[in-house]
Structure formats: C-alpha cells, structure tokens
Design a protein around this motif. Sequence first.
Motif, short mmCIF file in Angstrom:
data_model
loop_
_atom_site.label_atom_id
_atom_site.label_comp_id
_atom_site.label_asym_id
_atom_site.label_seq_id
_atom_site.Cartn_x
_atom_site.Cartn_y
_atom_site.Cartn_z
N UNK B 3 0.81 -1.11 -0.01
CA UNK B 3 -0.02 0.11 0.02
C UNK B 3 0.69 1.10 0.21
N UNK B 4 0.24 2.44 -0.25
CA UNK B 4 0.92 3.46 -0.27
C UNK B 4 0.18 4.37 0.67
N UNK B 5 1.14 4.92 1.79
CA UNK B 5 0.23 5.80 2.69
C UNK B 5 1.25 7.32 2.78
N UNK B 6 0.49 8.11 3.13
CA UNK B 6 0.98 9.56 3.37
C UNK B 6 1.83 9.59 4.58
N UNK B 285 6.59 24.92 -9.67
CA UNK B 285 6.14 23.61 -9.05
C UNK B 285 7.14 22.96 -8.20
N UNK B 331 11.77 14.35 -14.14
CA UNK B 331 11.25 13.16 -13.56
C UNK B 331 11.79 12.67 -12.64
N UNK B 334 10.43 14.85 -9.56
CA UNK B 334 8.91 14.54 -9.48
C UNK B 334 8.81 13.17 -8.59
N UNK B 335 9.82 12.30 -8.89
CA UNK B 335 9.62 10.92 -8.30
C UNK B 335 10.10 11.26 -6.76
N UNK B 338 7.48 12.27 -4.48
CA UNK B 338 6.69 11.10 -3.80
C UNK B 338 7.18 10.58 -2.77
N UNK B 342 5.13 10.34 0.52
CA UNK B 342 4.26 8.96 0.70
C UNK B 342 5.53 7.96 1.07
#
Lengths: 310, 354
Positions: B3-6, B285, B331, B334-335, B338, B342
């Motif tokens: 799963x992915x969680x914050x 961004x 790229x 941006x990864x 995450x 997360x």
Amino acid sequence: MEIVFFLSAAVKAGTCLLYATLGEIISEKVGHLNLGVEGMMQIGAVIGFIAGFTSGNPYIAVLCAALAGAAGAMIYGFLTVSLKSNQVVTGLALTIFGIGFAAFFGKAFVGKKVPEAITIFFQPVKLPFLGDIPFIGNIFFNQSVYVYFSYFLVIMVYIYLYKTKWGLNTRMIGENPVAADASGIPVDRYKYFNIAICGALCGLGGAFLSLVYISIFPVNVVGGRGWIAVALVIFAMWNPGKAMLGAYFFGAMDIASFWLQTYNFPVSIYFFNALPYLATVFVLVFTSMRKHKNKKEPAWLGKNYFKEDR
Amino acid sequence: MIHVIKKDVPKTRDKILIRVAAVVAALLVSSIIVIFADANPINLYIGIIQGCFGNLHRFAATIQIMVPLLVLSLGVMVAFKMRFWNIGAEGQFLMGAIGASLVVRIFPNLPLPMMILTMAVFSFLFGAMWLLIPAFFKAKYGTNETLFTLMMNYIALTIVTALQYDFWKDPGAKGMPKIANFPANALLPSMSGFNLSIVFAIILVILACFFINYSKIGFEITVLGESENTARYLGINVTKTIIIAALISGGLCGLVGMFQTAGISGALSVGITGGLGFTAIIVAWLSGLKVPFIVLNSFVFAVLLQGGSYIQTAFQIPGSVAEMIQAIILFFILESEFALHYRFVSDKETREVA
C-alpha cells in the motif's frame, strides 16, 4: 476539381492530428490530462523513421513508433498514476523530453529520404466501389493505407468508449474515481492502459508525419502539431466522431494559408494559423456556459486519485 | 499487497538528501544516454559547468537566463497559489514583449528612464490583459483555465508571427522577416553583460515574499487555493481575488517580455521566449511555490540551459542533450516528491499498526 484536391489534402494533413487526438481523448476520458502529446509525437516520429530507415519494413516502422510513443507515455503514467505527481507539470516535462530526444537521436537522419519500399507501401490507393463515389470518393477513399487505418480507429475508439464495459469503466473513473474504486474497478490498471494507448496513438500520429506526410526527414518534424491535437480534443468535445471532423477542419486550416496566397485572398494568412486555437477557446467558453454535463470535460480531468484520501 | 500511505511532514535534512539523490540518479541515467551518443559524460558535465562559470561573460549569460525564468516563475507561482493553473506564461511573455515594442513604436523619442518606465507599465498591462481573459471566464462560468491559458499561448504566438512577417516587418531588413531593432534609448543599460533587469528581479523577489506572506490579498489568494468554501466563509470575494491574482500573475510574466526585448534580443521576434514560459511552470512547481526555492531552482535551470547552448558550440554535441538531461532531472525530482510525502507499507505492517 481543385476543391476536391484541396479537401483531399486537408484529410491528409488532418490525419496526424486525428491519431493524436483520439489518443488524448482516451487519456482524458480516464481523467488524465497529458500535455506530453507533442513529446510523444516527436518520439514516435523519430523512432518510426529510424526503424523504417534501417529496416525498410513499413510494419516494423509503425510498430516501433507505437511502442516508443507508449513507452514515453508510461513515464508519464508511472509518475502521475503511481507516484501522484502533478499532471500538468509531468506532461510538460514529457514534452521537453520528447523534443530533446527527437532532436538528439534524429540529428543523424536529417535530410535522409524515406526508403522506397515504405513510400510505395503508403502510396494513396483508390478503394474499389467507395473510391468511385463522385466527389467523396476522391477526397476520402483515394488515400494512403495509413489514413484508412485512422478511419478504422475512429470507429474502434467509439466502440471502446461507448459500447464496451471497459469504456464505461474508463468514463466512470474520469467522472468519479472514488465511486469507481468503491464499485471494485481496478482504477490504476485502467489508467495505465488508457495512458499507454494514448501514447501509442500519439506515436503513430508522429510517424505518419515522418513516414507518409514528408519524404525527407527535417529537423523538427512535428513542429507544434501536438498542441493543436490537445486543442482539438476540446474542440471535438471528447467525441471521436467530432474529432475526425475537427481534424480535417484543422488540417484544412493548416494548408489553407498556402492555397489562399496563390489566390490573393484578402484575409491575412495568419488568421488561419490562429483559427484552430480561437475556435477551441470558443468551444471551451461555450461548453462551460451551458449545463450539458456530457459535453464537458471529465469531472476529474487533471486531478490525481489517491486511494487513502477517500 | 503493498500500500501507499502519506508520511508526516518531512524533515529539512531528508528533503535535501532526497533531492540530491534524485539529481545524482538523473545524471547517471543521462550519462547512459550520452554514452549511447558516443560522447564522454564527464567531459559533457564539465563542459556545462565551464559554459556557465568559465568566465565573467558566460556567467553573465547564465544570470540573464535566470532573470526571466525567475520572474516568470514568480508570476506563475501567484496563480498556482490559488490553484489557478496558469500555463499561459509563454503567451503573457509574448504579449508583454508586444506591449514594450508598441511603446517604442509610438514614442520612439522618450528619454531612457521614461522609456523604461513606460515599457514596464505597458508590458505589465499587456501580460495582465492576456491572463485576464481566461480569468474572467473562470470566475464567471468556471471555464477550465488550464486549457484556456494553453490556447492563449498560441494565439499570442500567431499575433507575433503576423507582426514579424507582415504588419511590423522592417522594410530596411532587405526582405528578411524581422522587426526593426529598438533604438539605443530603449535598451536596458548593461555592464559587462549584466543588465538592469537584474535590479528589477531583485526588487520583485522581495516584493513577492512580502506580498505572499504579509499582504491581505496574498493571504486571500492562499486561502482560496486551500479551499474555496473556507474563502467564502471568511467573506473573501472570490471573483475579485481571482481577477487580482490573474492581473499580478499575467503582469509579472508580461514584464519579462520587456526584459527580453529591451535587454537581450533588442527586438520582438517569434523565438523570443525560448520555451522559458513552460520551464517556469516546472520551476515554480518543483519549488513548492516558495519564493526562496524559486530563486534557487531558476538558477539551476539557467545553468542547464546556458550549459546546453555552450556545449553545442564548444563540443559540437547537439544542445538537445541538455534538454533531455533537464527533462530526466525533472522526472527524478518528481519521483522524489513522492518519496518525500508518501511511503510504501505492506499489508502486514498496516495490521500491526492497527
């Protein structure tokens, strides 16, 4: 007869847009605004040309272009679907990447000619019966097999989106991923699939330019057509059939400027270059002003879905 | 199942470590591509650094790329704060450049300080106007601003094309489709490659910091970005806030049009933006819409851009390599976003926590 000639050229000019637009419709229907269309077209164009140039086989060229486009789209898909990064920013990054990629790997091929085997394969072929219809036959049914395949795709995309369970699920995810997830639809898998198809179609659109539309590979073969495709999706209101009409209309605008110069038409040719974008803006404003929900963009367009936020 | 969680708010140390790791990984991947092209990646990276810092002239060039990128990013940031996706910086930039050129055409004989001031005002207004159109429809009908501002870029581009090839074509250019250069009294004063736009940029950075953190309208924009309902509950006039933010955002991007025409190119042309309007969106961004990071990141991207154009001339390596490296770094960053926010957990772990 000259009008037939013009319209048949418009269909040809619109075909690369049609491929990319159909792809972007599929992606946007699942809620992913992919601004990497230009980049994926660039990747498809250059890989398609390189594969075609080295192998001389049209099937390999087209297949490589589609795969390369899909591979580019998967970078976007991985970042936005799995890693939840911002769609606009990721799409723009993909465009920058695609332009750089195409310029870098295409440099050695600039000025090279499309192999004869491929040119012959993609020559216009007059279809029996359909090609004999007066007027329409010469416009639509005296074209390259690459163009015919796009007619077939329009029907396929329509059936996929509106007549199959997968299409229904796709549209549901675009409108409301929370409900789609709750009803047991594998949201991420659908998103990946649709994004990959979008990339493959954009790759095919780019390869149409490098393999069929031109005969000598130039420095920048796509030259901003990807952005027109993004506009066209809105102009067509996310409808594959209207995308076809729109593509030929925008294709006609693309070549109108050259034709009208020869007739000393009193309107500035630059107006025709702006027309696709102006028309899109009007459609955008017009659709937002009225309340028809099925003619608007998907409700979750541009927003990522994070399961745990539910 | 995984799963992915914050995660909780990441520590500053983690943030820096993960970002650095992302850039290093990106450079490694880029190296593979460079090797494919029969070039030595180490030499290439050294070339990029030399191209930016090798001498004062090259360093000035880097800073002069940084300035427009920085101001564009600030402009984009103001709109993004409000969750108003202004991706039309490119078009506002062009309109601003038209505004500045218009001043030069109408009042060619103004003294330099007056000229700069009038050009600044006009370019600001033209850029603001260009974003005001989508902002108006967004506020009134909820029209999708992402797509609208994108289209406005290309409408602006065709206007500039029409001006360059037709209406404002310089008859003295021997048939070349170009617009006449600005007279000397309309060029930003410069010293060994550094021009006045740097001063503008410094002032704008300070103003932007103040504006976002301490002004009432800055607060309203931030609240509106967090939640429209909260904003309405607080009695914020949503329409008015959208319009004001759009004016500022578009205006800042427009101002860059003046920096570029009067400071760098000396004339309006279709290639004037060099895609900086799009790069600025990415810079804003990646900086998390925070002014200090915008300053830092626009410098980093300016180094890549200037380095890219240098290796093109110095090593005959296509400058597109730098573009690709830039995208690959993007790229990876941006990864890393995450990785910052997360984390993955397996089912087993979740159950233990529960």
